[in-house]
Design an enzyme around this catalytic site. Structure first.
Site, short mmCIF file in Angstrom:
data_model
loop_
_atom_site.label_atom_id
_atom_site.label_comp_id
_atom_site.label_asym_id
_atom_site.label_seq_id
_atom_site.Cartn_x
_atom_site.Cartn_y
_atom_site.Cartn_z
CG ASP A 187 -2.01 0.58 0.91
OD1 ASP A 187 -2.15 1.82 0.41
OD2 ASP A 187 -3.34 0.14 1.32
CG HIS A 262 -4.66 2.03 -1.92
ND1 HIS A 262 -4.51 3.15 -0.95
CD2 HIS A 262 -6.06 2.20 -2.07
CE1 HIS A 262 -5.74 3.57 -0.48
NE2 HIS A 262 -6.67 3.10 -1.22
CD GLU A 327 -10.19 3.80 -0.49
OE1 GLU A 327 -11.07 4.47 -0.02
OE2 GLU A 327 -9.14 3.54 -0.10
C1 ACM Z 1 -10.88 -0.35 1.50
O1 ACM Z 1 -11.10 0.00 2.69
N1 ACM Z 1 -10.33 0.71 0.78
C2 ACM Z 1 -10.97 -1.43 0.90
#
Ligand code: ACM
Ligand code: ZN
Length: 763
Positions: A187, A262, A327
């Protein structure tokens, strides 16, 4: 009954998750009298479980030295694939022939039988101590899980957790008879897995400057020349060791490699894989919005990811590979000529189509390696890859769509399964990400969402608890966040639905916590909040009030005059009624010591109470409060937008007319609104009331202008009050102007903003 017998019986009836069938036979078996472990086939799985029994019972020395030739005093372990049992089912019989019999069709069945045996035994054994009480209850247990997927997730990017803790986490999962560990390995805040082909991932992407002393959301910029010193990663050897440990515990690991978003940490090492090509520092805190993502127009990116995934796939024997997908902000793709070219040449609709294209490039690769792709529910956008499994986190809508299209789904909605959220009053809790998900709320989770047929529901594989670690710096805090909420989830996914009764669970949890204590596991004390529930029959002019908490058995005291409850106040024993405006206050108290804070609910017996409301613009179905009576039910909401008292308008203005049924003299109108900026909920910019007797033309219009909050202001409820008109009217119209879109500084900038209202009080 002797004390030892009583304790043995207590442990037997306290097993979590609650078994499908348990027959307590009376009497006990003394573990000291067990002298041999007998295997039906001496197969490796039988041997493996026998080692678990040996290790657990080691402190009871007699167990090893005494040998008996008679057919009593044995632990029989029988793995028989020809048995008519379910995959993870086991049968455990204690006491027959002064022996213990464990039978299953599969190795995992045997393992779960052992986990139950473990809970029957005195907890001291967990740390290798000889217990004073060596009795276990005679009984017959037949047991199997409700769902096949029972998972726990851990984010090791935001904070790094060492191999020892990962093993402890695996033991925590195993004790709860859960069977999946979702390991979030990459991440924005650090890459955590060694990849031979790309050594700079662990040299550069795994390290960031140390900002541990600063708030996660407000880290200070990286200074020139500053060296990254916080981080870590798992070597391949360590990963293999953890995979072996998980395997012994019948836990499948799902490794997650995030894409396309991410991923900014990757660009510390391989900047050419981003749209702009800039070398970035790994960020030591919040990275939002998630703009620096893989360039979808660069073929090198797909080659890189396939090479990385090949090495990941070799390490993890489980069936799933998680590719993230959540996201991914599309800002860079919109500006990038390579990405735009890809959209054209591939005939894609837009950037969402590009995300879908991206995932569809990866999916056949994963399938070709005999693995299944799993991703967060954003992978639905722009079209789902054909064999993908969906992890539904943004509510349950994605789950319903996926299951209807024939895709498998794992449920982990933020509402019940995000264990990074607060579990008790934020004012008295260590800082968390936000939200508010109590133990009792987790326990109320229903994994199969509404709106699916029986056949479609089969695609709901189970559920998972997620632990994101922005606000979790230590292993103790990680345990504190998940225990005991994972205990509640474990029971939800294992036990028959009809057994799910919170009061019973809570009593059993107190017993399991003694085992956590012995194991040295940290757990949260939970919420001490009193919940004030009100019921009102539509025509009735009184409310029936019930008080409860997540601590059944702890006394609740309450007042109706606005004063703070003490042990001299009334103690709640049964529901009571109120029929005039009242401020109910309640708290949990022991020996006059208040646990937690005082809960308060005001009841307004006003002129619009129970009248009808006509909606000229309609609220969103997702935020409908208690339906058509919400705005005139005499109840106001809290700062929590999903508490059932709020109705929400998305993008639109609120425009409603209250019909008072006859002309009524009106001296004041007061309307409740919520501001919860993190949740995209803003105060209306303007509130207008007007009055009518025909219901068509409205007069006497009054307006109040409001300004909406600033970044980072905490949620609050405000009442917008109009005095007058001091005349009689039948109809009152309330219009509240929505900003329409979130302001530019907001993470949702440009997205539709919300107006939330809870009550129109007319006096
Ligand atoms: C998440 O909580 N972005 C999967
Ligand atoms: Zn690009």
């Amino acid at each position: 009954m002797g004390d030892n017998n009583k304790q043995a019986l207590d442990r037997a009836v306290s097993i979590i998750p609650k078994p499908v069938s348990i027959k307590v036979l009376g009497g006990t078996l003394n573990l000291k009298t067990l002298n041999e472990i007998k295997l039906a086939h001496a197969s490796e799985p039988e041997r493996s479980v026998s080692r678990l029994f040996q290790k657990l019972l080691e402190p009871i020395k007699e167990y090893k030295v005494t040998k008996s030739t008679v057919d009593v005093g044995k632990i029989f372990i029988d793995l028989d694939p020809s048995l008519q049992m379910l995959e993870e089912e086991y049968k455990l019989v204690v006491g027959k022939n002064k022996s213990t019999y464990l039978t299953a069709k599969t190795p995992s069945g045997l393992f779960y039988g052992f986990q139950t045996f473990r809970q029957l035994c005195p907890p001291e054994l967990e740390k290798g101590e000889k217990p004073t009480n060596t009795s276990i209850a005679n009984l017959i247990i037949e047991d199997f899980p409700r769902f096949g997927y029972r998972g726990m997730h851990l984010d090791v990017s935001r904070h790094f957790f060492n191999v020892d803790f990962i093993k402890t986490y695996i033991d925590m999962i195993a004790l709860h008879k859960m069977n999946v560990f979702h390991w979030h390995l990459t991440d924005d805040n650090g890459w955590r897995i060694e990849i031979d082909r790309y050594p700079d991932l662990i040299k550069k992407s795994a390290w960031r400057v140390d900002r541990e002393h600063e708030n996660w959301k407000e880290w200070s910029p990286i200074k020139p020349g500053e060296k990254p010193s916080y981080g870590g990663y798992y070597t391949k050897e360590e990963i293999k060791e953890i995979v072996r440990d998980a395997d012994k515990n019948h836990i499948t690991i799902i490794p997650e490699i995030e894409m396309p978003g991410h991923t900014s940490e990757v660009f510390a090492a391989y900047p050419n894989l981003s749209c702009r090509g800039d070398t970035l520092n790994v960020v030591p805190g919040t990275y939002w919005p998630n703009v620096d993502i893989f360039c979808a127009g660069n073929d090198e990116v797909l080659i890189f990811l396939k090479n990385v995934l090949s090495e990941v796939i070799e390490l993890f024997p489980g069936p799933y590979i998680h590719i993230g997908g959540d996201e991914a902000d599309k800002t860079r793709w919109e500006e990038c000529s390579k990405c735009q070219k890809r959209i054209k040449t591939e005939n894609l609709h837009d950037e969402k189509g590009l995300q879908s294209w991206f995932i569809r490039q990866i999916e056949p690769f994963i399938t070709s390696k005999n693995k299944k792709l799993i991703g967060w529910d954003e992978i639905l956008e722009g079209g789902l890859a054909p064999n993908a499994t969906v992890m539904s986190w943004r509510g349950t809508e994605g789950a319903v769509i996926s299951a209807k299209r024939g895709h498998d789904v794992v449920m982990c909605p933020t509402s019940h399964c995000y264990f990074d959220y607060y579990q008790a009053d934020p004012a008295i809790s260590p800082e968390a990400f936000g939200g508010y998900t109590t133990l009792k709320k987790v326990y109320s989770f229903s994994p199969v969402p509404e709106g699916l047929t029986k056949n479609e529901s089969k695609h709901i594989l189970g559920a998972q608890g997620n632990l994101w670690t922005e606000f979790v710096k230590t292993k103790e805090r990680a345990q504190y966040r998940v225990l005991p909420r994972m205990t509640a989830l474990a029971e939800v996914v294992w036990s028959p639905e009809k057994f799910l009764m919170y009061d019973s669970f809570y009593k059993r949890l107190l017993s399991l916590q003694k085992r956590f204590d012995v194991l040295g596991w940290t757990y949260a004390p939970g919420s001490f909040e009193v919940s004030i529930q009100a019921n009102k029959k539509t025509k009735s002019s009184e409310y029936k009030i019930s008080l409860s908490s997540e601590k059944p058995g702890t006394p609740i005291f309450f007042t109706l005059d606005g004063s703070t409850p003490t042990t001299s106040s009334s103690q709640f024993v049964e529901p009571f009624f109120i029929n005039k405006s009242t401020d109910v206050k309640a708290a949990l108290l022991i020996n006059n010591k208040q646990l937690g804070s005082v809960s308060e609910k005001a009841f307004y017996f006003h002129k619009a109470l129970g009248r009808s409301v006509k909606y000229l613009t309609s609220y969103q179905k997702r935020y409908s409060g208690e339906g058509q009576h919400t705005l005139v039910d005499g109840l106001v909401g809290t700062e929590e937008y999903s508490d059932g008292h709020w109705q929400g308008w998305e993008g639109d203005d609120m425009d409603v007319v209250v019909d008072l049924k006859k002309k009524v003299s009106i001296v004041r109108v007061s309307i409740g609104f919520l501001e919860s900026i993190d949740s995209w909920i803003f105060l209306p910019t303007r509130v207008v009331v007007s009055f009518s007797n025909s219901g068509r033309e409205f007069t006497n219009e009054k307006t109040i202008q409001l300004s909406s909050g600033a970044p980072l202001s905490p949620p609050k409820r405000i009442a917008v009050k109009f005095s007058g008109p001091r005349e009689s009217y039948r109809y009152v119209r309330v219009q509240a102007e929505n900003m329409g879109v979130c302001p530019e500084w907001h993470p949702g900038g440009g997205g539709r903003s919300w107006v939330f209202s809870d009550e129109i009080i007319i006096e």
